[in-house]
Design an enzyme around this catalytic site. Structure first.
Site, PDB file in Angstrom:
ATOM      1  N   LYS A 192       0.845  -1.199   0.000  1.00 20.80           N
ATOM      2  CA  LYS A 192       0.000   0.000   0.000  1.00 20.80           C
ATOM      3  C   LYS A 192       0.876   1.244   0.000  1.00 20.80           C
ATOM      4  CE  LYS A 192      -1.741   2.523   3.199  1.00 20.80           C
ATOM      5  NZ  LYS A 192      -1.676   3.880   2.561  1.00 20.80           N
ATOM      6  N   THR A 246       6.011   6.494  14.661  1.00 18.04           N
ATOM      7  CA  THR A 246       6.122   5.603  15.816  1.00 18.04           C
ATOM      8  C   THR A 246       4.748   5.253  16.374  1.00 18.04           C
ATOM      9  OG1 THR A 246       8.318   6.437  16.358  1.00 18.04           O
ATOM     10  CG2 THR A 246       7.075   5.407  18.143  1.00 18.04           C
ATOM     11  N   GLU A 266      10.295   0.551  10.629  1.00 13.42           N
ATOM     12  CA  GLU A 266      11.245   1.654  10.488  1.00 13.42           C
ATOM     13  C   GLU A 266      10.458   2.915  10.769  1.00 13.42           C
ATOM     14  OE1 GLU A 266      12.714   4.822   9.332  1.00 13.42           O
ATOM     15  OE2 GLU A 266      12.681   4.082   7.267  1.00 13.42           O
ATOM     16  N   CYS A 300      13.179  10.700   7.842  1.00 14.16           N
ATOM     17  CA  CYS A 300      13.100  10.121   9.185  1.00 14.16           C
ATOM     18  C   CYS A 300      14.435  10.189   9.913  1.00 14.16           C
ATOM     19  CB  CYS A 300      12.592   8.682   9.109  1.00 14.16           C
ATOM     20  SG  CYS A 300      13.520   7.643   7.956  1.00 14.16           S
ATOM     21  N   GLU A 397       9.530  15.037  16.621  1.00 13.80           N
ATOM     22  CA  GLU A 397       9.970  15.036  15.232  1.00 13.80           C
ATOM     23  C   GLU A 397       9.181  16.087  14.447  1.00 13.80           C
ATOM     24  OE1 GLU A 397      11.069  11.593  11.963  1.00 13.80           O
ATOM     25  OE2 GLU A 397       9.334  11.303  13.253  1.00 13.80           O
TER      26      GLU A 397
END
Length: 793
Positions: A192, A246, A266, A300, A397
């Site tokens: 996807k 996350t 990841e 990332c 982040e």
């Protein structure tokens, strides 16, 4: 029109647009909408459609279907049907398909580059020079693994159907990272793409038709998070690979808990960019350009936390401001632009909200003096000064083109600041002193460390994180192992659903007592310790006789054991040779008490041949002692003028939960590989036969094992296992218990996203070396750190 002489004086850029006429023509023929790619065919775009927006122009460039449960069912069924033939193909035949994909990507580099830029907003310079060449590189590299898989991975087989969910920041590159190793290993795929950036995945599907890939080997289902959840949770999927946030990683961990699906994650990052006082500051400034302003900071592993040594910090920040003033932000199809648009207006709003919060907390936002286009999701690059470790922008982040800054005095302070995050994806170290640089690389908790470089990638170099940046690796040999399995851990019969009951009342029935009463304790921090609750439970042996009492550990005992283990972190720095000596000494001391252990094993009534189990335990000590200095990393062939090292590092504190069968051998088989690789262990012994552990810790006490390296608890298996799974200072967990218990610990582990190795309630023949020992245990006991070190001219 200015003359050449004038231009040479001003050095002003003129526009250099890349034509997108061919891509627009391709899009126009698909204006009705884009469906899915299932079983080698393209479906019509029916039902709910999702607008695909060019973030630089805010124009809708296409619409894609939102995948339903029925679409996912069809895709998984197609992948399942294609799996037997695809996995049975000789590796050479699969290699030819992967080679064809690589060549056809190269033949259409410009088309894919322009399409990716229009879909994502990143500059054509990045898609043309970085993304698309790396896509081809991954398929070339994994064509090689397909050719060699039978020789390089004996006794391994493909996992099956792989559900893969990729993000929007590197749409086609993330596809390549996941699809290439899956196909090379012999798996089939249901993928996807991100709903914001689905276009190059559709074009890739058309390329698969062009090369004649067998139907069903790769299936692409468009959609949003709901579609991704349907893929991850589908019972027909054997492996889930996810790249993204996350928070979503936690959701997936809980969603598939107990299913037996292989999982690699990841996730997010807040990577430190460390500049030492002896660094080449001009080079480091250019490194910042690549670290945080590359791809608009939507990376990332972006170096989003600049840590600069105090003596050079003022000069470095002035140089950074001067360099930032030369950045150009605008039309991503213009080849003179340094930055394009962020992926969406929604993402731009999120970035702005975080920047506002940072200023409200007292940090100073330094922005580049650039004029942004009036239309589009463009964000001004910049960096914070006067920020502090506790500021939200230093912890969260941002995923945009803005970094935070901190200063430090000593290397120890630099390490403390670098590791002051729940993430551990990457780090960058800048120093002209190679010894200091390598020291920092070893001490920073990150899966990838670049020295005097940043954001370097290659298909041969494993990529992935520590801690809440996820687990598993993509790329190289380690990445291939994510898509292979030995299968032995799912072959055993189902273990009893519940352990022997805990009985704390006095036992008045049949008993077999020692001449002098023995008090079995816990073993914490190198010392025998009574249970915190002051409670013991009766242990029953052969014929149902009560043979003693064992300590009933509770949450506080787990806490104490984990604290003791974390204090013993020097064990990870002990040389492999010295760890081997300790294990040999353990075998020596265990051998001196052979008769005692054989009798104790016989008394449990759980072991048919106690002598054989004891002998297997001795051999297991020798085998892991032998492996201590032989299970090592490697140097991989990546970029020129670089040594790219993969190093096996310990996780830290590993919780292990032993089963009731083989109470001595199983317990040692779980403890030994963990300590061999430099980890510390908090072990829960067999609930039914804990008195073996009470004898074993006496051997540990005399075998030069440092205090806290091995801690032994006895008590209710699943109560203690749940506490270990929830504990944020436990870095990994191995569980041998019931099927329900396996599900429970996998759910509980999502807090800090520790990797869990559970046996799903299946019995293992611990005496058989194919199942009870091996490199799979050592691999599970270590995490790969990839270090990029300049080498040569």
């Amino acid at each position: 029109m200015p003359s050449i002489k004038d231009i040479m004086q001003t050095m002003e850029y003129g526009p250099a647009p890349e034509s997108n006429a061919e891509v627009k023509a391709w899009l126009s023929t698909r204006s009705a909408g884009i469906g899915h790619f299932i079983d080698g065919k393209f479906t019509s775009a029916d039902g709910d459609l999702i607008d695909v927006v060019n973030p630089a122009t805010e124009d809708v460039i296409s619409r894609v279907a939102k995948g339903s449960a029925a679409d996912v069912d069809a895709a998984v069924a197609a992948a399942r049907a294609a799996f037997p033939k695809w996995s049975a193909l000789p590796g050479h035949e699969r290699a030819k398909y992967l080679y064809a994909i690589a060549r056809h990507i190269q033949k259409r580099e410009r088309f894919f580059s322009v399409l990716e830029t229009m879909d994502n907003g990143k500059t054509i310079r990045e898609t043309r020079d970085i993304d698309i060449p790396l896509v081809a590189r991954h398929f070339y590299h994994h064509a090689g693994w397909a050719e060699l898989v039978a020789d390089e991975f004996p006794q391994h087989k493909p996992v099956g159907v792989c559900g893969q969910i990729i993000p929007w920041n590197f749409p086609l590159l993330m596809l390549a990272w996941k699809v290439a190793p899956a196909l090379a290993a012999g798996n089939t795929v249901v993928l996807k793409p991100a709903d914001l950036t689905p276009m190059t995945a559709h074009a890739f599907a058309e390329l698969l038709v062009e090369i004649g890939l067998p139907a069903g080997v790769v299936n692409i289902v468009q959609g949003d998070g709901e579609t991704g959840a349907a893929i991850a949770g589908h019972p027909g999927v054997d492996k889930v690979a996810f790249t993204g946030s996350t928070d979503v990683g936690r959701i997936i961990r809980r969603q598939i808990a107990g299913s037996g699906k292989k999982l690699s994650l990841e996730l997010g990052g807040k990577s430190p960019f460390i500049v030492l006082e002896d660094a080449d500051l001009d080079a480091a400034v250019e490194g910042v350009v690549d670290a945080i302003w590359f791809n608009q900071g939507e990376v990332c592993c972006a170096g989003s936390r600049l840590l600069v040594q105090e003596g050079v910090a003022p000069r470095f920040f002035e140089k950074l401001k001067a360099r930032m003033a030369t950045l150009r932000v605008g039309d991503p199809l213009d080849k003179t632009m340094d930055m394009g648009a962020v992926v969406s207006m929604k993402q731009l709003s999120r970035i702005k909200a975080l920047l506002k919060a940072g200023e409200q907390e007292g940090a100073t936002l330094n922005l580049a003096p650039v004029a942004l286009p009036e239309k589009g999701a463009f964000c001004t690059p910049g960096f914070f000064t006067n920020s502090h470790p506790a500021n939200s922008v230093s912890q969260v982040e941002i995923f945009g083109p803005v970094a935070t800054t901190l200063t430090f005095r000593t290397l120890d302070e630099a390490v403390a600041l670098a590791n002051d995050t729940r993430y551990g994806l990457a780090a960058s170290v800048w120093s002209e002193n190679v010894n200091r640089a390598i020291e920092l690389a070893a001490r920073v908790k990150a899966g990838v460390v670049w020295i005097n470089a940043t954001n370097m990638f290659d298909a041969a170099a494993p990529f992935g994180g520590y801690r809440e940046s996820g687990y598993g690796r993509e790329g190289g040999r380690t990445g291939m192992l994510e898509y292979l399995t030995t299968g032995w851990d799912k072959q055993g019969k189902v273990r009893a659903t519940s352990a022997a009951p805990i009985d704390v009342a006095p036992a008045t029935g049949k008993a077999d007592h020692a001449a002098i009463d023995v008090t079995a304790k816990l073993y914490i921090g190198g010392k025998q310790a009574r249970p915190d609750g002051g409670q013991s439970y009766t242990v029953f042996g052969k014929g149902g006789a009560a043979i003693g009492e064992a300590g009933l550990a509770n949450r506080k005992d787990v806490r104490n054991a984990v604290e003791a283990a974390n204090k013993a972190n020097a064990w990870g720095g002990v040389t492999a040779h010295n760890r081997a000596q300790v294990l040999y000494f353990l075998a020596e001391n265990l051998e001196q008490r052979r008769d005692e252990f054989v009798a104790a094993l016989a008394a449990t009534g759980a072991v048919a041949k106690p002598e054989d189990e004891f002998e297997a335990a001795i051999r297991r000590c020798f085998w892991y002692a032998a492996q201590a200095d032989k299970f090592d990393g490697s140097v991989t062939a990546t970029k020129s003028q670089h040594v790219t090292m993969t190093v096996n590092e310990p996780y830290g504190t590993i919780g292990v939960v032993a089963p009731d069968e083989a109470p001595l051998l199983a317990l040692l088989s779980l403890i030994l590989p963990a300590v061999t690789m430099g980890n510390r262990v908090v072990a829960v012994a067999s609930q039914a036969h804990p008195l073996i552990a009470a004898r074993l810790y006496q051997v540990f006490e005399t075998s030069d094992i440092p205090a806290g390296v091995v801690n032994l608890l006895t008590g209710e298996r699943d109560v203690l296992a749940k506490t270990l799974a929830e504990h944020d200072d436990v870095a990994a967990l191995w569980y041998c218990g019931s099927e329900d218990g396996s599900r429970m610990v996998e759910v509980a582990s999502a807090g800090n996203l520790k990797p869990v190795w559970s046996d799903l309630g299946r019995l293992r023949d611990w005496r058989d070396t194919r199942f009870g020992q091996g490199q799979e245990y050592l691999r599970r006991a270590s995490q790969v750190k990839t270090i990029w070190l300049p080498y040569g001219e």
